[in-house]
Design a protein around this motif. Structure first.
Motif, PDB file in Angstrom:
ATOM      1  N   LYS A   1      80.890 -64.988  30.940  1.00 21.53           N
ATOM      2  CA  LYS A   1      79.995 -63.959  31.573  1.00 21.53           C
ATOM      3  C   LYS A   1      79.259 -64.426  32.735  1.00 21.53           C
ATOM      4  CE  LYS A   1      79.713 -61.008  27.640  1.00 21.53           C
ATOM      5  NZ  LYS A   1      78.591 -60.280  26.658  1.00 21.53           N
ATOM      6  N   ALA A   2      78.966 -63.652  33.846  1.00 19.16           N
ATOM      7  CA  ALA A   2      78.290 -63.991  34.852  1.00 19.16           C
ATOM      8  C   ALA A   2      77.004 -64.553  34.732  1.00 19.16           C
ATOM      9  CB  ALA A   2      78.151 -62.938  35.937  1.00 19.16           C
ATOM     10  N   LEU A   3      76.510 -65.573  35.049  1.00 20.68           N
ATOM     11  CA  LEU A   3      75.274 -66.227  35.021  1.00 20.68           C
ATOM     12  C   LEU A   3      74.252 -65.347  35.815  1.00 20.68           C
ATOM     13  CD1 LEU A   3      73.434 -68.637  34.296  1.00 20.68           C
ATOM     14  CD2 LEU A   3      73.896 -69.362  36.645  1.00 20.68           C
ATOM     15  N   ARG A   4      73.075 -65.250  34.985  1.00 24.38           N
ATOM     16  CA  ARG A   4      71.903 -64.267  35.566  1.00 24.38           C
ATOM     17  C   ARG A   4      70.714 -65.150  35.115  1.00 24.38           C
ATOM     18  NH1 ARG A   4      72.397 -58.566  33.168  1.00 24.38           N
ATOM     19  NH2 ARG A   4      72.271 -59.542  31.286  1.00 24.38           N
ATOM     20  N   VAL A   5      69.590 -65.138  36.052  1.00 28.49           N
ATOM     21  CA  VAL A   5      68.452 -65.728  36.059  1.00 28.49           C
ATOM     22  C   VAL A   5      67.535 -65.086  34.986  1.00 28.49           C
ATOM     23  CG1 VAL A   5      66.455 -66.629  37.201  1.00 28.49           C
ATOM     24  CG2 VAL A   5      68.516 -66.894  38.362  1.00 28.49           C
ATOM     25  N   VAL A   6      68.117 -63.812  34.768  1.00 27.35           N
ATOM     26  CA  VAL A   6      67.009 -62.924  33.905  1.00 27.35           C
ATOM     27  C   VAL A   6      67.437 -63.249  32.487  1.00 27.35           C
ATOM     28  CG1 VAL A   6      66.472 -61.124  35.789  1.00 27.35           C
ATOM     29  CG2 VAL A   6      68.512 -61.094  34.195  1.00 27.35           C
ATOM     30  N   ASP A   7      68.516 -63.790  32.171  1.00 25.68           N
ATOM     31  CA  ASP A   7      69.062 -64.068  30.765  1.00 25.68           C
ATOM     32  C   ASP A   7      68.304 -65.328  30.166  1.00 25.68           C
ATOM     33  OD1 ASP A   7      70.905 -62.063  30.676  1.00 25.68           O
ATOM     34  OD2 ASP A   7      72.431 -63.195  31.568  1.00 25.68           O
ATOM     35  N   PRO A   8      68.021 -65.186  28.977  1.00 22.75           N
ATOM     36  CA  PRO A   8      67.267 -66.286  28.264  1.00 22.75           C
ATOM     37  C   PRO A   8      68.219 -67.535  28.216  1.00 22.75           C
ATOM     38  CG  PRO A   8      67.163 -64.173  26.873  1.00 22.75           C
ATOM     39  CD  PRO A   8      68.021 -64.218  27.901  1.00 22.75           C
ATOM     40  N   VAL A   9      67.749 -68.783  27.946  1.00 21.48           N
ATOM     41  CA  VAL A   9      68.508 -69.891  27.825  1.00 21.48           C
ATOM     42  C   VAL A   9      69.316 -69.836  26.784  1.00 21.48           C
ATOM     43  CG1 VAL A   9      68.719 -72.284  27.831  1.00 21.48           C
ATOM     44  CG2 VAL A   9      67.081 -71.180  29.418  1.00 21.48           C
ATOM     45  N   GLY A  10      70.709 -70.087  26.818  1.00 23.08           N
ATOM     46  CA  GLY A  10      71.549 -70.025  25.696  1.00 23.08           C
ATOM     47  C   GLY A  10      72.559 -71.429  25.787  1.00 23.08           C
TER      48      GLY A  10
ATOM     49  N   GLY B   1      59.477 -66.045  44.683  1.00 27.88           N
ATOM     50  CA  GLY B   1      60.428 -65.714  43.546  1.00 27.88           C
ATOM     51  C   GLY B   1      60.227 -66.375  42.108  1.00 27.88           C
ATOM     52  N   MET B   2      59.270 -67.575  42.560  1.00 29.19           N
ATOM     53  CA  MET B   2      58.999 -68.252  41.249  1.00 29.19           C
ATOM     54  C   MET B   2      57.802 -69.087  41.206  1.00 29.19           C
ATOM     55  SD  MET B   2      61.594 -71.666  41.668  1.00 29.19           S
ATOM     56  CE  MET B   2      60.609 -72.812  40.619  1.00 29.19           C
TER      57      MET B   2
ATOM     58  N   LEU C   1      66.610 -74.825  38.408  1.00 30.57           N
ATOM     59  CA  LEU C   1      65.169 -75.008  38.385  1.00 30.57           C
ATOM     60  C   LEU C   1      64.712 -73.631  38.332  1.00 30.57           C
ATOM     61  CD1 LEU C   1      62.772 -76.762  38.855  1.00 30.57           C
ATOM     62  CD2 LEU C   1      62.738 -76.248  41.400  1.00 30.57           C
ATOM     63  N   SER C   2      64.990 -72.596  39.166  1.00 37.75           N
ATOM     64  CA  SER C   2      64.459 -71.369  38.871  1.00 37.75           C
ATOM     65  C   SER C   2      64.816 -70.612  37.595  1.00 37.75           C
ATOM     66  CB  SER C   2      65.324 -70.331  39.970  1.00 37.75           C
ATOM     67  OG  SER C   2      66.710 -70.151  39.600  1.00 37.75           O
ATOM     68  N   ILE C   3      65.670 -71.056  36.884  1.00 42.79           N
ATOM     69  CA  ILE C   3      66.119 -70.614  35.684  1.00 42.79           C
ATOM     70  C   ILE C   3      65.391 -71.110  34.547  1.00 42.79           C
ATOM     71  CG2 ILE C   3      67.848 -70.754  33.670  1.00 42.79           C
ATOM     72  CD1 ILE C   3      70.004 -70.663  35.770  1.00 42.79           C
ATOM     73  N   TRP C   4      65.055 -72.551  34.742  1.00 41.67           N
ATOM     74  CA  TRP C   4      64.123 -73.299  33.912  1.00 41.67           C
ATOM     75  C   TRP C   4      62.656 -72.865  33.894  1.00 41.67           C
ATOM     76  CZ3 TRP C   4      60.683 -77.571  35.417  1.00 41.67           C
ATOM     77  CH2 TRP C   4      59.986 -78.151  34.252  1.00 41.67           C
ATOM     78  N   GLU C   5      62.303 -72.533  35.070  1.00 40.38           N
ATOM     79  CA  GLU C   5      60.803 -72.184  35.418  1.00 40.38           C
ATOM     80  C   GLU C   5      60.681 -70.832  34.642  1.00 40.38           C
ATOM     81  OE1 GLU C   5      57.741 -69.512  37.620  1.00 40.38           O
ATOM     82  OE2 GLU C   5      60.093 -69.356  37.484  1.00 40.38           O
ATOM     83  N   ARG C   6      61.500 -69.816  35.115  1.00 44.05           N
ATOM     84  CA  ARG C   6      61.571 -68.467  34.448  1.00 44.05           C
ATOM     85  C   ARG C   6      61.658 -68.262  32.861  1.00 44.05           C
ATOM     86  NH1 ARG C   6      63.852 -63.457  37.757  1.00 44.05           N
ATOM     87  NH2 ARG C   6      62.871 -64.734  39.515  1.00 44.05           N
TER      88      ARG C   6
ATOM     89  N   VAL D   1      52.151 -70.428  34.556  1.00 38.56           N
ATOM     90  CA  VAL D   1      52.102 -71.398  35.506  1.00 38.56           C
ATOM     91  C   VAL D   1      52.226 -71.002  36.931  1.00 38.56           C
ATOM     92  CG1 VAL D   1      53.416 -73.470  36.150  1.00 38.56           C
ATOM     93  CG2 VAL D   1      53.230 -73.184  33.903  1.00 38.56           C
ATOM     94  N   THR D   2      51.293 -71.414  37.538  1.00 41.20           N
ATOM     95  CA  THR D   2      51.137 -71.071  39.046  1.00 41.20           C
ATOM     96  C   THR D   2      51.865 -71.935  40.061  1.00 41.20           C
ATOM     97  OG1 THR D   2      48.778 -71.641  39.127  1.00 41.20           O
ATOM     98  CG2 THR D   2      49.389 -69.224  38.684  1.00 41.20           C
ATOM     99  N   GLY D   3      52.122 -73.120  39.623  1.00 37.67           N
ATOM    100  CA  GLY D   3      52.478 -74.211  40.522  1.00 37.67           C
ATOM    101  C   GLY D   3      53.261 -75.356  39.750  1.00 37.67           C
ATOM    102  N   LEU D   4      54.382 -75.713  40.227  1.00 42.40           N
ATOM    103  CA  LEU D   4      55.012 -76.939  39.825  1.00 42.40           C
ATOM    104  C   LEU D   4      54.753 -78.379  40.765  1.00 42.40           C
ATOM    105  CD1 LEU D   4      58.572 -75.257  39.084  1.00 42.40           C
ATOM    106  CD2 LEU D   4      56.459 -75.630  37.527  1.00 42.40           C
ATOM    107  N   GLU D   5      54.091 -79.054  40.273  1.00 47.43           N
ATOM    108  CA  GLU D   5      53.599 -80.248  41.065  1.00 47.43           C
ATOM    109  C   GLU D   5      54.773 -81.442  41.019  1.00 47.43           C
ATOM    110  OE1 GLU D   5      50.004 -81.908  40.759  1.00 47.43           O
ATOM    111  OE2 GLU D   5      49.115 -79.821  40.485  1.00 47.43           O
TER     112      GLU D   5
END
Length: 250
Positions: A53-62, A113-114, A132-137, A152-156
């Motif tokens: 299935k297609a990858l989507r950032v909105v999907d939980p990590v599996g 967006g993140m 990175l975007s998947i992990w952050e969200r 979280v409002t910033g990734l240092e």
């Protein structure tokens, strides 16, 4: 003289026909069963667990997230389409070659967006930005709200692209940073202005340390390589996250 069973051509022909018919029927039934199982799998297996299935950032990590992120990252257009569909904006960067071994292709900078990167000028190839975007969200923000009661409002970070070999040595293997395929994440800025840093909070037994370990473990399910203070002294103050090689989590 030995007895020979008399032959009956019509009976033999009928038996062969019946055998062929039975084999054909069995084959058809097998394909019907396969089709039914595929249909059930398509409808019942969540996207994050299904490699097809297609990858989507909105999907939980599996179970399939890391595989799909690595695969999608090989196609620059597909990778960018996934980012755009998730509401992330980015700026494409020109390809460049620096020195003898630093080559950057397909790079970009995430603009919105993140949670913003601090500093903002983090050059990454698309597959690294996608992971990175998947992990952050799907990992960082849920863990922050659950364990810290705020987002979280910033990734240092200490940098993404850096033209160097591993550990900054004059010789040896080339670092993934030299290909813009890695980021060294140092800490997290929270909504109330406070910060959680790997260097100072990794051994904290309370929520800060629990948060850091939770997001490290989650990174192992998204990135191909995740290195933390548990790996060696060189990573005592940051997480190294990259999308190269075989799965390594420490």
């Amino acid at each position: 003289m030995a007895y020979r069973v008399p032959r009956h051509p019509r009976i033999e022909h009928h038996a062969k026909h019946q055998t062929r018919l039975a084999r054909l029927t069995g084959l058809v039934l097998l394909w019907i069963l396969v089709a039914i199982m595929a249909l059930l799998a398509e409808r019942t297996i969540p996207s994050q667990h299904a490699p097809w299935k297609a990858l989507r950032v909105v999907d939980p990590v599996g179970m399939a997230t890391r595989i799909k992120a690595a695969r999608s990252g090989r196609d620059p257009k597909l990778c960018r389409a996934i980012l755009a569909k998730a509401g992330l904006t980015y700026r494409d960067l020109p390809d460049k070659t620096e020195g003898d071994f630093c080559v950057v292709r397909d790079a970009l900078r995430i603009e919105s967006g993140m949670a913003p990167l601090i500093p903002a000028d983090a050059t990454m190839v698309c597959k690294e930005a996608l992971a990175l975007s998947i992990w952050e969200r799907q990992v960082v923000q849920p863990a922050a709200y659950e364990l810290l009661g705020q987002g979280v409002t910033g990734l240092e970070h200490y940098g993404a692209y850096s033209c160097r070999r591993m550990y900054g040595k004059p010789d040896g293997p080339v670092s993934e940073h030299a290909l813009a395929d890695a980021i060294d994440l140092a800490g997290f800025k929270l909504a109330d202005g406070s910060r959680i840093m790997v260097a100072t909070d990794w051994t904290d037994p309370g929520p800060k340390g629990q948060f850091l370990r939770r997001v490290r473990d989650g990174a192992c399910k998204v990135f191909l390589t995740t290195l933390s203070p548990d790996y060696n002294a060189e990573h005592r103050d940051h997480f190294h996250l990259d999308m190269s090689g075989w799965n390594k989590c420490a």
